[in-house]
Design a protein around this motif. Structure first.
Motif, PDB file in Angstrom:
ATOM      1  N   ALA A 127       0.844  -1.203   0.000  1.00 54.33           N
ATOM      2  CA  ALA A 127       0.000   0.000   0.000  1.00 54.33           C
ATOM      3  C   ALA A 127       0.876   1.250   0.000  1.00 54.33           C
ATOM      4  N   GLU A 146       9.654   3.622   7.500  1.00 53.83           N
ATOM      5  CA  GLU A 146       9.480   2.175   7.674  1.00 53.83           C
ATOM      6  C   GLU A 146      10.157   1.762   8.973  1.00 53.83           C
ATOM      7  N   ARG A 147       9.375   1.158   9.859  1.00 54.10           N
ATOM      8  CA  ARG A 147       9.929   0.791  11.170  1.00 54.10           C
ATOM      9  C   ARG A 147      10.993  -0.309  11.062  1.00 54.10           C
ATOM     10  N   GLY A 176       9.174  -4.354   7.967  1.00 57.65           N
ATOM     11  CA  GLY A 176      10.399  -4.138   7.196  1.00 57.65           C
ATOM     12  C   GLY A 176      10.023  -3.820   5.756  1.00 57.65           C
ATOM     13  N   ALA A 180       4.292  -6.943   4.947  1.00 59.60           N
ATOM     14  CA  ALA A 180       4.001  -8.321   5.341  1.00 59.60           C
ATOM     15  C   ALA A 180       4.138  -9.293   4.181  1.00 59.60           C
ATOM     16  N   GLY A 181       3.984  -8.783   2.958  1.00 54.83           N
ATOM     17  CA  GLY A 181       3.986  -9.711   1.819  1.00 54.83           C
ATOM     18  C   GLY A 181       5.371 -10.109   1.344  1.00 54.83           C
ATOM     19  N   PHE A 183       7.867 -11.793   2.694  1.00 56.84           N
ATOM     20  CA  PHE A 183       8.156 -13.228   2.890  1.00 56.84           C
ATOM     21  C   PHE A 183       6.847 -13.980   2.696  1.00 56.84           C
ATOM     22  N   SER A 184       6.364 -13.972   1.471  1.00 52.88           N
ATOM     23  CA  SER A 184       5.025 -14.513   1.237  1.00 52.88           C
ATOM     24  C   SER A 184       5.052 -15.469   0.067  1.00 52.88           C
ATOM     25  N   GLY A 186       3.570 -14.587  -2.524  1.00 49.09           N
ATOM     26  CA  GLY A 186       3.612 -13.677  -3.676  1.00 49.09           C
ATOM     27  C   GLY A 186       2.524 -13.945  -4.683  1.00 49.09           C
ATOM     28  N   LYS A 187       1.353 -14.328  -4.167  1.00 49.28           N
ATOM     29  CA  LYS A 187       0.191 -14.458  -5.059  1.00 49.28           C
ATOM     30  C   LYS A 187      -0.274 -13.050  -5.386  1.00 49.28           C
ATOM     31  N   VAL A 252       7.240   5.622  13.188  1.00 49.79           N
ATOM     32  CA  VAL A 252       6.453   6.804  13.546  1.00 49.79           C
ATOM     33  C   VAL A 252       5.732   6.475  14.853  1.00 49.79           C
ATOM     34  N   THR A 289       1.069   1.056  17.010  1.00 49.52           N
ATOM     35  CA  THR A 289       0.619   2.232  16.251  1.00 49.52           C
ATOM     36  C   THR A 289      -0.914   2.365  16.347  1.00 49.52           C
ATOM     37  N   GLY A 373       2.007 -18.455   5.500  1.00 49.70           N
ATOM     38  CA  GLY A 373       2.552 -19.326   4.445  1.00 49.70           C
ATOM     39  C   GLY A 373       3.426 -18.555   3.476  1.00 49.70           C
ATOM     40  N   GLU A 537      -4.231  -2.607   4.014  1.00 52.54           N
ATOM     41  CA  GLU A 537      -4.827  -3.675   4.819  1.00 52.54           C
ATOM     42  C   GLU A 537      -5.030  -3.289   6.293  1.00 52.54           C
ATOM     43  N   GLY A 544      -4.613  -8.430   1.088  1.00 56.62           N
ATOM     44  CA  GLY A 544      -3.696  -9.068   0.138  1.00 56.62           C
ATOM     45  C   GLY A 544      -2.839  -8.031  -0.570  1.00 56.62           C
ATOM     46  N   ILE A 545      -1.797  -8.541  -1.225  1.00 57.68           N
ATOM     47  CA  ILE A 545      -0.798  -7.670  -1.850  1.00 57.68           C
ATOM     48  C   ILE A 545      -1.419  -6.774  -2.921  1.00 57.68           C
TER      49      ILE A 545
HETATM   50  P1  FAD Z   1       1.903  -4.325   5.168  1.00 57.86           P
HETATM   51  O1  FAD Z   1       2.408  -5.104   4.037  1.00 57.86           O
HETATM   52  O2  FAD Z   1       1.682  -5.009   6.457  1.00 57.86           O
HETATM   53  O3  FAD Z   1       2.917  -3.120   5.368  1.00 57.86           O
HETATM   54  C1  FAD Z   1       2.859  -2.252   6.446  1.00 57.86           C
HETATM   55  C2  FAD Z   1       4.243  -1.715   6.721  1.00 57.86           C
HETATM   56  O4  FAD Z   1       4.139  -0.622   7.629  1.00 57.86           O
HETATM   57  C3  FAD Z   1       5.156  -2.735   7.391  1.00 57.86           C
HETATM   58  O5  FAD Z   1       6.329  -2.871   6.634  1.00 57.86           O
HETATM   59  C4  FAD Z   1       5.433  -2.146   8.768  1.00 57.86           C
HETATM   60  O6  FAD Z   1       6.730  -2.401   9.213  1.00 57.86           O
HETATM   61  C5  FAD Z   1       5.225  -0.661   8.526  1.00 57.86           C
HETATM   62  N1  FAD Z   1       4.813   0.088   9.727  1.00 57.86           N
HETATM   63  C6  FAD Z   1       3.800  -0.220  10.574  1.00 57.86           C
HETATM   64  N2  FAD Z   1       3.698   0.707  11.533  1.00 57.86           N
HETATM   65  C7  FAD Z   1       4.664   1.626  11.300  1.00 57.86           C
HETATM   66  C8  FAD Z   1       5.057   2.804  11.959  1.00 57.86           C
HETATM   67  N3  FAD Z   1       4.425   3.221  13.038  1.00 57.86           N
HETATM   68  N4  FAD Z   1       6.112   3.492  11.464  1.00 57.86           N
HETATM   69  C9  FAD Z   1       6.777   3.069  10.367  1.00 57.86           C
HETATM   70  N5  FAD Z   1       6.444   1.939   9.692  1.00 57.86           N
HETATM   71  C10 FAD Z   1       5.386   1.243  10.153  1.00 57.86           C
HETATM   72  N6  FAD Z   1      -1.078 -11.548   0.351  1.00 57.86           N
HETATM   73  C11 FAD Z   1      -1.242 -11.889  -0.941  1.00 57.86           C
HETATM   74  O7  FAD Z   1      -1.972 -11.211  -1.678  1.00 57.86           O
HETATM   75  N7  FAD Z   1      -0.603 -12.976  -1.457  1.00 57.86           N
HETATM   76  C12 FAD Z   1       0.211 -13.755  -0.714  1.00 57.86           C
HETATM   77  O8  FAD Z   1       0.775 -14.709  -1.230  1.00 57.86           O
HETATM   78  C13 FAD Z   1       0.401 -13.423   0.659  1.00 57.86           C
HETATM   79  N8  FAD Z   1       1.184 -14.177   1.466  1.00 57.86           N
HETATM   80  C14 FAD Z   1       1.478 -13.731   2.719  1.00 57.86           C
HETATM   81  C15 FAD Z   1       2.419 -14.423   3.471  1.00 57.86           C
HETATM   82  C16 FAD Z   1       2.820 -13.945   4.713  1.00 57.86           C
HETATM   83  C17 FAD Z   1       3.882 -14.693   5.472  1.00 57.86           C
HETATM   84  C18 FAD Z   1       2.216 -12.771   5.240  1.00 57.86           C
HETATM   85  C19 FAD Z   1       2.608 -12.259   6.603  1.00 57.86           C
HETATM   86  C20 FAD Z   1       1.241 -12.101   4.511  1.00 57.86           C
HETATM   87  C21 FAD Z   1       0.880 -12.566   3.248  1.00 57.86           C
HETATM   88  N9  FAD Z   1      -0.057 -11.895   2.458  1.00 57.86           N
HETATM   89  C22 FAD Z   1      -0.253 -12.264   1.156  1.00 57.86           C
HETATM   90  C23 FAD Z   1      -0.771 -10.714   2.940  1.00 57.86           C
HETATM   91  C24 FAD Z   1      -0.112  -9.446   2.414  1.00 57.86           C
HETATM   92  O9  FAD Z   1       1.229  -9.495   2.739  1.00 57.86           O
HETATM   93  C25 FAD Z   1      -0.781  -8.221   2.994  1.00 57.86           C
HETATM   94  O10 FAD Z   1      -2.144  -8.263   2.649  1.00 57.86           O
HETATM   95  C26 FAD Z   1      -0.176  -6.950   2.419  1.00 57.86           C
HETATM   96  O11 FAD Z   1       1.210  -6.930   2.630  1.00 57.86           O
HETATM   97  C27 FAD Z   1      -0.804  -5.727   3.071  1.00 57.86           C
HETATM   98  O12 FAD Z   1      -0.170  -4.599   2.575  1.00 57.86           O
HETATM   99  P2  FAD Z   1      -0.091  -3.240   3.376  1.00 57.86           P
HETATM  100  O13 FAD Z   1       0.838  -2.384   2.630  1.00 57.86           O
HETATM  101  O14 FAD Z   1      -1.455  -2.739   3.634  1.00 57.86           O
HETATM  102  O15 FAD Z   1       0.531  -3.610   4.808  1.00 57.86           O
END
Ligand code: FAD
Length: 568
Positions: A127, A146-147, A176, A180-181, A183-184, A186-187, A252, A289, A373, A537, A544-545
């Motif tokens: 996102a 990024e934390r 990081g 969250a995605g 180490f996923s 990667g669908k 943050v 947060t 997974g 998310e 999802g990604i």
């Molecule tokens: P996130 O990816 O969670 O990113 C949020 C980021 O914000 C993190 O890096 C976090 O460190 C950072 N953050 C949080 N708070 C702070 C703060 N206060 N200050 C600075 N930084 C901060 N989805 C799929 O579609 N396909 C898949 O195959 C899949 N496999 C997955 C496997 C695993 C092991 C995991 C954990 C998740 C998987 N997902 C998968 C779900 C997918 O990763 C998430 O739906 C997606 O990453 C959400 O995106 P996002 O950007 O909203 O949040």
């Protein structure tokens, strides 16, 4: 453009074609269907490729293609060709092309004054990353906080955690670069409709930054954790070259509000940094947060999500069920999607299914354990795994607090940690089911095999992070355990052997989606804090990604639109 649906090619395993060879075959088919010569076909673009295995073991590849025809330069000419073809699967379409300024409702160029706005993006998951990219590629200079660590350092830290069990609460599978995605599995599929072209735009960016272009048309696009890491890094470098900035290992910790209730500054590493706009792309696991946002009285609400377990089977069993072949050579390893409703009205469903994957220790808090997974692009591990999860809603959380869902997750994760002593607790389904007593199999399905399919010899836990056999059935409350077993039994009628005594159950899967929604208006802004844009998310607007990436793009459009309107 002329669109042809449902072109079918037999997948007999003998004829594994390159992309160019495939296009040649499809071109021939298109010419025949359109009743024109092959020479008249200007170009074809594969829009979608899926697999039809309903008559297994005979497998068919099904294509949707867009065709441009020489000399047919307008819609009228194309309609003429289509009416001649007399085929319901052939139509004239206007492909959706994505244009940022158009989507943001901005005529002409972005006013330069708007580009000076100080914009922070909190979080570098899909996102935050896609939001920052869209802003940077349209002239803004976003600062990404990024934390966790950058992706290379993060990989080392995560692998060390899996080897030693020593958790770094700042950088891990949840936190990081890449989010969250990273180490996923990667669908890259999503249920979100793509009427505005953001999905295709996101896929084209994945491709531009290192993913195989096949994801543009594969019905089940997948890139794996290895490719995902490359994409994330390339995208970061491009954002920086466009004038953006990244601050890793910088959490943050507070938002400073102006007198009129808008974003004025952010606090990170003890420093107060002025900003006009903050995108809150924090993911579903940033529990501290969420607490800070609650203290700042940011409008939020509890939201239903789902909890359960990771279930592992031999990949061969899934291939056999889906394709009628244990080791298909010319097909991707098989996946599945399973859904049912229990008598008590809970939904039980498969989630984040990873063919040829690993169950990973995805914890982010000391003394608490969560699983998920992951797979590599080759999807070549021996096991298939998927979360089988059960819906829970605020009634289950046991408190009225807006963060009650977080506490509910924490309790389950504490139990899982305690059971495994920090290792992933695993239990055979046979033992799990016996312990969830008294269990009555009410599914009553005659197709249920009398003699359960056994495969214990060939299914060992395939995990990243140590595992230990334990009483996984002690993690969830009884009613959820019963729903899980009811689901497993039903799924055993859909995939032979799914409910085998030897299926492996690992716990606990709690980070399925956000336990809160950070409320936002139709124009993407927080309901009560001006300049704050909940995204992705964690804010409850994606799962999802891909959908998180699409939401990031959407929020960038909202920001641009608002700034242009304010300047007028
Ligand atoms: P996130 O990816 O969670 O990113 C949020 C980021 O914000 C993190 O890096 C976090 O460190 C950072 N953050 C949080 N708070 C702070 C703060 N206060 N200050 C600075 N930084 C901060 N989805 C799929 O579609 N396909 C898949 O195959 C899949 N496999 C997955 C496997 C695993 C092991 C995991 C954990 C998740 C998987 N997902 C998968 C779900 C997918 O990763 C998430 O739906 C997606 O990453 C959400 O995106 P996002 O950007 O909203 O949040």
């Amino acid at each position: 453009m002329i669109r042809i649906n449902q072109i079918k090619l037999l997948n007999d395993g003998k004829n594994m074609r390159s992309h160019n060879e495939l296009c040649d075959v499809l071109k021939k088919k298109a010419a025949k269907l359109l009743r024109i010569t092959e020479n008249d076909v200007e170009d074809i673009v594969i829009m979608r490729q899926s697999i039809d295995a309903r008559k297994k073991p005979q497998i068919v590849d099904v294509f949707m293609i867009d065709v441009s025809v020489k000399g047919a330069s307008d819609k009228k000419a194309e309609e003429k060709i289509v009416s001649r073809a007399k085929d319901k699967g052939i139509t004239v379409v206007t492909p959706v092309t994505y244009n940022f300024l158009e989507r943001a409702g901005i005529e002409g160029d972005m006013p330069s004054k708007a580009l000076d706005t100080r914009i922070a993006v909190i979080g570098s998951g899909p996102a935050g990353l896609f939001c920052a990219y869209m802003l940077a590629s349209n002239g803004f200079k976003p600062v990404v906080f990024e934390r966790g660590a950058d992706v290379d350092k993060r990989q080392e830290i995560v692998e060390k955690f899996w080897e030693t069990g020593k958790l770094d609460t700042r950088t891990n599978v949840q936190f990081g670069e890449g989010g969250a995605g990273t180490f996923s599995d990667g669908k890259l599929n999503t249920m979100v409709k793509d009427k505005d072209g953001r999905g295709r735009k996101a896929l084209s960016l994945f491709t531009a930054f290192g993913a195989d272009s096949k994801i543009m048309y594969d019905a089940k696009p997948h890139i794996g954790t290895d490719v995902l890491r490359k994409v994330v890094k390339n995208m970061r470098n491009e954002i920086i070259s466009l004038g953006g900035e990244f601050r890793f290992e910088t959490q943050v910790t507070d938002i400073v509000l102006s007198k009129d209730g808008g974003v004025n500054a952010l606090v990170a590493n003890g420093e107060e940094i002025p900003f006009d706009i903050a995108v809150l792309a924090i993911g579903h696991s940033a529990r501290d947060t969420f607490s800070m946002l609650k203290d700042r009285e940011v409008s939020m609400q509890k939201k239903p999500f789902a909890v359960g377990f990771r279930v592992e089977h031999p990949q061969k069993l899934i291939n056999l069920s889906q394709y009628g072949i244990e080791e298909p050579k010319s097909l991707p390893v098989a996946s599945y999607k399973l859904v049912m409703n229990t008598k008590e009205g809970r939904g039980v469903y498969s989630f984040c299914m990873c063919p040829g994957g690993y169950v990973v220790n995805a914890s982010s808090e000391e003394g608490r354990l969560a699983v998920n997974g992951m797979s590599y692009s080759g999807r070549d591990s021996e096991n298939a795994n998927s979360a089988i999860i059960i819906t829970v809603d605020p009634k289950d959380f046991g408190s009225d607090d807006v963060l009650a869902g977080v506490e509910f997750q924490r309790k389950l994760e504490e139990k899982a940690y305690e059971l495994g002593g920090g290792k992933i607790p695993v239990e055979y389904y046979e033992d799990f089911k016996k312990a969830v007593s008294p269990f009555e199999d009410k599914t009553g399905d005659k197709n249920n095999p009398k003699e359960p399919v056994r495969f214990r010899d060939v299914c060992k836990p395939n995990t990243k992070g140590a595992y230990v056999f334990s009483n996984v059935h002690e993690i969830l409350p009884d009613d959820l355990n019963k729903s899980f077993v009811e689901g497993m039994e039903k799924f055993g009628t859909m995939i032979k052997g799914y409910n085998s005594p030897d299926a492996l159950i690992a716990g606990v899967e709690t980070r399925t989606s956000s336990p809160v929604r950070i409320n936002r208006t139709q124009s993407g802004e927080s309901e009560n804090i001006k300049g704050l844009y909940p995204c992705g998310e964690g804010a409850g607007y994606a799962g999802g990604i891909m959908s998180a990436a699409m939401d990031g793009i959407k929020i960038a459009e909202f920001i641009a639109k608002k700034l242009v309107e304010t300047l007028r």
